[in-house]
Write a protein that holds these residues in place. Structure first.
Motif, PDB file in Angstrom:
ATOM      1  N   THR A  79     101.430 -18.125   5.694  1.00 25.59           N
ATOM      2  CA  THR A  79     100.329 -17.451   6.393  1.00 25.59           C
ATOM      3  C   THR A  79      99.089 -18.319   6.554  1.00 25.59           C
ATOM      4  N   ILE A  80      99.070 -19.488   5.923  1.00 24.80           N
ATOM      5  CA  ILE A  80      97.892 -20.346   6.015  1.00 24.80           C
ATOM      6  C   ILE A  80      97.668 -20.771   7.465  1.00 24.80           C
ATOM      7  N   THR A  81      96.398 -20.836   7.874  1.00 25.07           N
ATOM      8  CA  THR A  81      96.067 -21.109   9.273  1.00 25.07           C
ATOM      9  C   THR A  81      95.536 -22.522   9.465  1.00 25.07           C
ATOM     10  N   GLU A  82      95.490 -22.905  10.721  1.00 26.51           N
ATOM     11  CA  GLU A  82      94.944 -24.215  11.076  1.00 26.51           C
ATOM     12  C   GLU A  82      93.493 -24.341  10.621  1.00 26.51           C
ATOM     13  N   GLU A  83      92.715 -23.260  10.731  1.00 21.94           N
ATOM     14  CA  GLU A  83      91.297 -23.297  10.355  1.00 21.94           C
ATOM     15  C   GLU A  83      91.115 -23.591   8.867  1.00 21.94           C
ATOM     16  N   THR A  84      91.943 -22.945   8.033  1.00 18.86           N
ATOM     17  CA  THR A  84      91.859 -23.178   6.584  1.00 18.86           C
ATOM     18  C   THR A  84      92.210 -24.619   6.249  1.00 18.86           C
ATOM     19  N   LEU A  85      93.228 -25.140   6.909  1.00 19.27           N
ATOM     20  CA  LEU A  85      93.641 -26.524   6.672  1.00 19.27           C
ATOM     21  C   LEU A  85      92.569 -27.510   7.144  1.00 19.27           C
ATOM     22  N   GLN A  86      91.914 -27.201   8.257  1.00 17.21           N
ATOM     23  CA  GLN A  86      90.833 -28.059   8.737  1.00 17.21           C
ATOM     24  C   GLN A  86      89.693 -28.118   7.724  1.00 17.21           C
ATOM     25  N   GLU A  87      89.370 -26.957   7.147  1.00 19.94           N
ATOM     26  CA  GLU A  87      88.317 -26.910   6.135  1.00 19.94           C
ATOM     27  C   GLU A  87      88.699 -27.740   4.907  1.00 19.94           C
ATOM     28  N   PHE A  88      89.966 -27.630   4.489  1.00 19.25           N
ATOM     29  CA  PHE A  88      90.448 -28.396   3.333  1.00 19.25           C
ATOM     30  C   PHE A  88      90.356 -29.903   3.595  1.00 19.25           C
ATOM     31  N   ILE A  89      90.808 -30.311   4.778  1.00 11.56           N
ATOM     32  CA  ILE A  89      90.793 -31.737   5.114  1.00 11.56           C
ATOM     33  C   ILE A  89      89.361 -32.248   5.238  1.00 11.56           C
ATOM     34  N   TYR A  90      88.483 -31.418   5.790  1.00  9.26           N
ATOM     35  CA  TYR A  90      87.074 -31.803   5.910  1.00  9.26           C
ATOM     36  C   TYR A  90      86.453 -32.006   4.521  1.00  9.26           C
ATOM     37  N   GLU A  91      86.723 -31.084   3.599  1.00 10.58           N
ATOM     38  CA  GLU A  91      86.194 -31.205   2.243  1.00 10.58           C
ATOM     39  C   GLU A  91      86.784 -32.419   1.528  1.00 10.58           C
ATOM     40  N   SER A  92      88.061 -32.644   1.744  1.00 10.41           N
ATOM     41  CA  SER A  92      88.728 -33.784   1.093  1.00 10.41           C
ATOM     42  C   SER A  92      88.171 -35.111   1.582  1.00 10.41           C
ATOM     43  N   SER A  93      87.809 -35.160   2.880  1.00 11.82           N
ATOM     44  CA  SER A  93      87.330 -36.411   3.477  1.00 11.82           C
ATOM     45  C   SER A  93      86.022 -36.896   2.864  1.00 11.82           C
ATOM     46  N   LYS A  94      85.322 -35.999   2.170  1.00  8.20           N
ATOM     47  CA  LYS A  94      84.060 -36.385   1.524  1.00  8.20           C
ATOM     48  C   LYS A  94      84.299 -37.241   0.279  1.00  8.20           C
ATOM     49  N   HIS A  95      85.535 -37.166  -0.240  1.00 10.49           N
ATOM     50  CA  HIS A  95      85.820 -37.817  -1.523  1.00 10.49           C
ATOM     51  C   HIS A  95      86.871 -38.921  -1.434  1.00 10.49           C
ATOM     52  N   ILE A  96      87.527 -39.063  -0.277  1.00  4.49           N
ATOM     53  CA  ILE A  96      88.571 -40.081  -0.156  1.00  4.49           C
ATOM     54  C   ILE A  96      88.333 -40.934   1.089  1.00  4.49           C
ATOM     55  N   ASN A  97      88.896 -42.133   1.098  1.00  4.43           N
ATOM     56  CA  ASN A  97      88.715 -43.033   2.239  1.00  4.43           C
ATOM     57  C   ASN A  97      89.652 -42.626   3.386  1.00  4.43           C
ATOM     58  N   PRO A  98      89.418 -43.160   4.588  1.00  2.00           N
ATOM     59  CA  PRO A  98      90.235 -42.767   5.752  1.00  2.00           C
ATOM     60  C   PRO A  98      91.737 -42.991   5.560  1.00  2.00           C
ATOM     61  N   ARG A  99      92.110 -44.050   4.859  1.00  2.00           N
ATOM     62  CA  ARG A  99      93.533 -44.328   4.650  1.00  2.00           C
ATOM     63  C   ARG A  99      94.177 -43.241   3.787  1.00  2.00           C
ATOM     64  N   SER A 100      93.449 -42.825   2.737  1.00  2.00           N
ATOM     65  CA  SER A 100      93.970 -41.752   1.873  1.00  2.00           C
ATOM     66  C   SER A 100      94.002 -40.428   2.617  1.00  2.00           C
ATOM     67  N   GLN A 101      93.016 -40.231   3.490  1.00  2.00           N
ATOM     68  CA  GLN A 101      92.977 -38.996   4.288  1.00  2.00           C
ATOM     69  C   GLN A 101      94.185 -38.943   5.230  1.00  2.00           C
ATOM     70  N   ALA A 102      94.506 -40.062   5.859  1.00  2.00           N
ATOM     71  CA  ALA A 102      95.666 -40.122   6.755  1.00  2.00           C
ATOM     72  C   ALA A 102      96.954 -39.859   5.985  1.00  2.00           C
TER      73      ALA A 102
END
Length: 299
Positions: free
Chosen positions: A50-73
């Motif tokens: 049931t998880i949505t694209e919006e929730t995943l976008q929020e998670f990835i946005y929050e994660s990007s504050k703490h990891i480099n672009p390579r780890s984000q990819a």
């Protein structure tokens, strides 16, 4: 099913259906567990179905504050694989990360050592100790055969075919390949086997493992990192190196000395030649010399 059940089934799928190595499976699972932890921490009550694209976008946005672009990819890639698995098993109809793009990354050129650096590192090993003889043999094998660190620690005595001049290597996804081994590397392995290894109290289950620690068990990947790091400090080598640096150096030095990419690909165990092609960009000076030597218009 809850998140843990889906993750466990995903783990089995990666092992059985895709035949991935333990390290690769662990990385994929860790990506999903990071998402699971984020949902729990923020009290977001959704399932993998049931998880949505919006929730995943929020998670990835929050994660990007703490990891480099390579780890984000890497994280986005792992999650896409998880949701593709759910589609494959008919749990979901769509992948909520379909439209989420990973950051664009420049191609990272591998770090390499020159031959003098490698010679100095190996020369710095204290051969008056049992561990020293072992370390010389394993570093010669790491560089001489271009192995991944996981392949090195898993190498078996039964994988050594010295009469034929090859060793059998088990790589990613348990894929096996035969790699040539020089007489010099064979000599150092034989010294270690005959003079050091025979005196160890070898633990049950490790009788066929080539490189052992002082307790008679298989070496860990972390131990190989530590050995190399300590040697670099000892010779004041101001470079950030790892076991993988020896593998990159192996490929680069072969290319510089005239080896063809296809042969290097087979020895490294790359599934695609495009992975091996990165070494074409490592030493532009060498490529210039090739042009000057072989192109008819350069005469």
């Amino acid at each position: 099913m809850n998140w843990n059940s889906y993750i466990k089934n995903f783990q089995s799928y990666l092992k059985i259906e895709r035949g991935l190595s333990k390290n690769s499976i662990d990385n994929y699972v860790l990506d999903v567990e990071k998402l699971q932890h984020y949902l729990h921490q923020n009290e977001i009550n959704v399932s993998p179905l049931t998880i949505t694209e919006e929730t995943l976008q929020e998670f990835i946005y929050e994660s990007s504050k703490h990891i480099n672009p390579r780890s984000q990819a890497r994280l986005i890639s792992g999650l896409k694989s998880f949701f593709n698995y759910l589609i494959f098993e008919d749990y979901r109809q769509n992948n909520p990360l379909e439209l989420i793009e990973a950051p664009r990354l420049g191609r990272k050129l591998p770090d390499t050592l020159n031959v003098a650096d490698i010679d100095n590192l190996i020369a710095a090993i204290d051969l008056t100790t049992a561990e020293g003889e072992r370390n010389r043999a394993l570093l010669e094998t790491l560089y001489g055969c271009g192995l991944r660190v996981s392949e090195l620690v898993a190498l078996k005595i039964s994988d050594l075919f010295f009469n034929e001049g090859f060793i059998k290597v088990t790589g990613k996804g348990d894929k096996q390949r035969f790699v040539p081994i020089s007489e010099l590397t064979q000599k150092y392995i034989d010294i270690y086997r005959n003079e050091i290894r025979t005196h160890l109290n070898i633990q049950k289950g490790h009788e066929d493992t080539l490189f052992l620690n002082r307790r008679g068990k298989q070496l860990t990947r972390a131990m190989i990192f530590t050995i190399i790091k300590n040697l670099a400090v000892k010779i004041n080598l101001n470079k950030t190196i790892s076991p993988h640096t020896f593998r990159h150096s192996f490929a680069t030095h072969l290319l510089e000395n005239g080896a063809d990419l296809r042969s290097i690909q087979l020895m490294l165990g790359h599934e695609s030649i495009t992975t091996t092609e990165i070494y074409m960009h490592v030493d532009r000076k060498h490529l210039n010399q090739v042009m000057q030597t072989f192109h008819p218009r350069s005469k």
